[in-house]
Design an enzyme around this catalytic site. Structure first.
Site, short mmCIF file in Angstrom:
data_model
loop_
_atom_site.label_atom_id
_atom_site.label_comp_id
_atom_site.label_asym_id
_atom_site.label_seq_id
_atom_site.Cartn_x
_atom_site.Cartn_y
_atom_site.Cartn_z
N ASP A 274 7.53 -2.91 1.80
CA ASP A 274 6.19 -3.17 2.34
C ASP A 274 6.34 -4.09 3.55
O ASP A 274 6.45 -5.30 3.40
CB ASP A 274 5.34 -3.82 1.24
CG ASP A 274 3.90 -4.05 1.66
OD1 ASP A 274 3.51 -3.58 2.74
OD2 ASP A 274 3.17 -4.71 0.89
N HIS A 357 2.21 -10.69 -2.52
CA HIS A 357 2.05 -10.12 -3.86
C HIS A 357 3.41 -9.68 -4.37
O HIS A 357 4.36 -9.52 -3.60
CB HIS A 357 1.09 -8.93 -3.80
CG HIS A 357 1.43 -7.93 -2.72
ND1 HIS A 357 2.39 -6.95 -2.88
CD2 HIS A 357 1.00 -7.78 -1.44
CE1 HIS A 357 2.49 -6.24 -1.77
NE2 HIS A 357 1.67 -6.73 -0.86
N ARG A 408 -0.35 -9.05 11.88
CA ARG A 408 0.20 -9.39 10.57
C ARG A 408 1.72 -9.26 10.68
O ARG A 408 2.22 -8.36 11.37
CB ARG A 408 -0.35 -8.47 9.47
CG ARG A 408 0.19 -8.81 8.08
CD ARG A 408 -0.62 -8.21 6.91
NE ARG A 408 -0.69 -6.77 6.88
CZ ARG A 408 -1.75 -6.04 7.20
NH1 ARG A 408 -2.86 -6.63 7.59
NH2 ARG A 408 -1.71 -4.71 7.14
N1 GLY Z 1 0.59 -2.55 2.43
C1 GLY Z 1 -0.32 -3.21 1.58
C2 GLY Z 1 -0.13 -4.65 1.60
O1 GLY Z 1 0.48 -5.17 2.49
O2 GLY Z 1 -0.52 -5.34 0.70
MN MN Z 2 1.86 -6.28 1.20
MN MN Z 3 1.82 -4.17 3.72
#
Ligand code: GLY
Ligand code: MN
Ligand code: MN
Length: 444
Positions: A274, A357, A408
């Site tokens: 991610d 997370h 981000r």
């Molecule tokens: N891609 C979903 C998140 O960054 O939480």
């Molecule tokens: Mn994420």
């Molecule tokens: Mn993400």
């Protein structure tokens, strides 16, 4: 590759944590309709996958830690699977079948799904406890409730139904929260593939390209590297679209001067990466873009310093928020005393999500964050994302030069005994490294 012996060890570890005289039921996922008679690509249920590594739909894993006292002579670990069916397999694909499943999956026995309604009451019979997650899978709920009803309705001399139903989730999810070395190795590989995909998109982009074309570059890299699917819907947001946190339309044409936010990660043998990176469409950050970008990067680096065993995600968030708030005041986006603005959470106008997370088989992975009201300390084997952002939409009241910018920066880290390792470090994130990579366009 996770081996059969690992799946067996996970099942044994789970059963050892259940009360004596328990039956555990974990269903597979089903196919999901996309339109009329076509379906979305099949994705196995993460709990079922974690315990079996079996990728067929509708199967049901049943485990007992009581080998005696049941009417039928069942073994400790069994599975109901789709039966072999020449006609169905010609149309819909191969099935492992009941004859091969025990050896292939390391089970004691396998039965056809055709017999589950008949056999499940007998399997429940004699167990005091049933471990099963209600409300996750309506078809499995119906099956289990019908079996329980049948077991309870039988004359007491012939059948004894479990008298407690316990959610298997908390035990299983605590196991999934701590990753083994083999899982970390897979997630490291998923991180490298995903990092390379982001680099590919950075090299490919030019004003005039469509957001979905960058998405295609990303997915191409995933597939060519052995990770067929993204772990979640890829986000490619240019300009103001980057201020929509879960933007997946990816339909706009990219303009000169835009920043582009890409949030994308592959899924490798079930495990997610991610990553988010934000970079200029034309290869050069403008001055306001630079100022905001550097602020998010500084906030991420401050958070990362805190993320080690014994500390919590909240410790990282606190460090991150301090940097963000001071920076927003310095840039004239917030006004007031930074300490007051931290206290009143004024920063939430521009940074509206958490720091990160858990990451694993699910992109927002299972596992509890708090225990009895307190944040759970990080420990070796936990994998988390670290993803601060600033989102200053065109409608915001911030000084004009900062509007229409969303940033981000997201990395994945694994906590080790002595600190952490960034699994996604190979994609650049400093301004000069990004500009340098983008200067090397067309060198794929
Ligand atoms: N891609 C979903 C998140 O960054 O939480
Ligand atoms: Mn994420
Ligand atoms: Mn993400």
């Amino acid at each position: 590759m996770i081996s059969n012996s690992t799946f067996q060890a996970r099942r044994a570890k789970l059963m050892a944590q259940c009360r004596p005289s328990s039956l555990v039921i974990v269903p597979a996922a089903s196919q999901v309709t996309r339109s009329n008679d076509t379906e979305y690509p099949f994705r196995q249920d993460s709990d079922f996958w974690y315990l079996s590594g079996f990728n067929e739909p509708d199967a049901v894993l049943v485990m007992s830690n009581q080998l005696e006292g049941n009417k039928i002579q069942h073994s400790a670990v069994l599975m109901f699977v789709q039966p072999k069916d020449a006609h169905a397999e010609v149309w819909h694909g191969r099935r492992l079948g009941t004859a091969s499943a025990p050896k292939e999956l390391g089970l004691d026995e396998a039965y056809s799904l055709d017999s589950i309604e008949e056999l499940l009451p007998e399997l429940l019979n004699g167990h005091e406890h049933l471990y099963f997650s209600l409300d996750r899978n309506p078809a499995a709920d119906a099956l289990v409730q019908a079996a329980l009803a049948e077991c309870k309705a039988a004359p007491k001399q012939s059948m004894m139904a479990p008298n407690t139903i316990i959610d298997v989730g908390p035990i299983l999810h605590q196991m999934r929260r701590i990753k083994s070395d083999a899982e970390i190795a897979l997630m490291r590989e998923a991180g490298i593939i995903s990092a390379d995909a982001h680099k590919r998109a950075m090299r490919f982009v030019k004003p005039g390209a469509f957001e979905y074309q960058l998405e295609a570059e990303i997915h191409h890299e995933f597939a060519m590297r052995g990770a067929r699917y993204p772990a979640y819907g890829t986000i490619v947001g240019s300009g103001n679209n980057a201020c929509i946190l879960h933007y997946t339309e990816n339909s706009e044409q990219i303009k000169d001067g835009d920043l582009i936010l890409i949030d994308a990660g592959c899924e490798l043998q079930g495990y997610a990466a991610d990553i988010t990176r934000t970079f200029p469409a034309n290869g050069k950050f403008s001055a306001p873009q630079k100022a905001l970008y550097q602020l998010v990067l500084d906030a991420q680096l401050a958070a990362l310093e805190q993320l080690k065993p014994g500390n919590t995600i909240a410790d990282g968030m606190k460090a991150c928020v301090s940097v963000i708030t001071h920076g927003l005041v310095d840039l004239g986006i917030l006004s007031g005393e930074p300490e007051d603005l931290i206290e009143s959470e004024a920063w939430r106008t521009y940074f509206m999500h958490g720091l990160g997370h858990y990451l694993g088989l699910d992109v927002h992975d299972v596992g509890i964050y708090k225990h009895q009201g307190n944040d759970l300390p990080l420990e070796a084997g936990v994998v988390i994302t670290v993803e601060p952002g600033l989102y200053i939409s065109e409608q915001s009241k911030a000084p004009k030069q900062y509007r229409g910018i969303g940033i981000r920066i997201e990395d994945d880290i694994v906590i080790h005994a002595t600190g952490h390792e960034v699994l996604t470090a190979s994609v650049p994130k400093s301004i000069c490294d990004i500009e340098e990579l983008m200067g090397s366009a067309n060198t794929l």
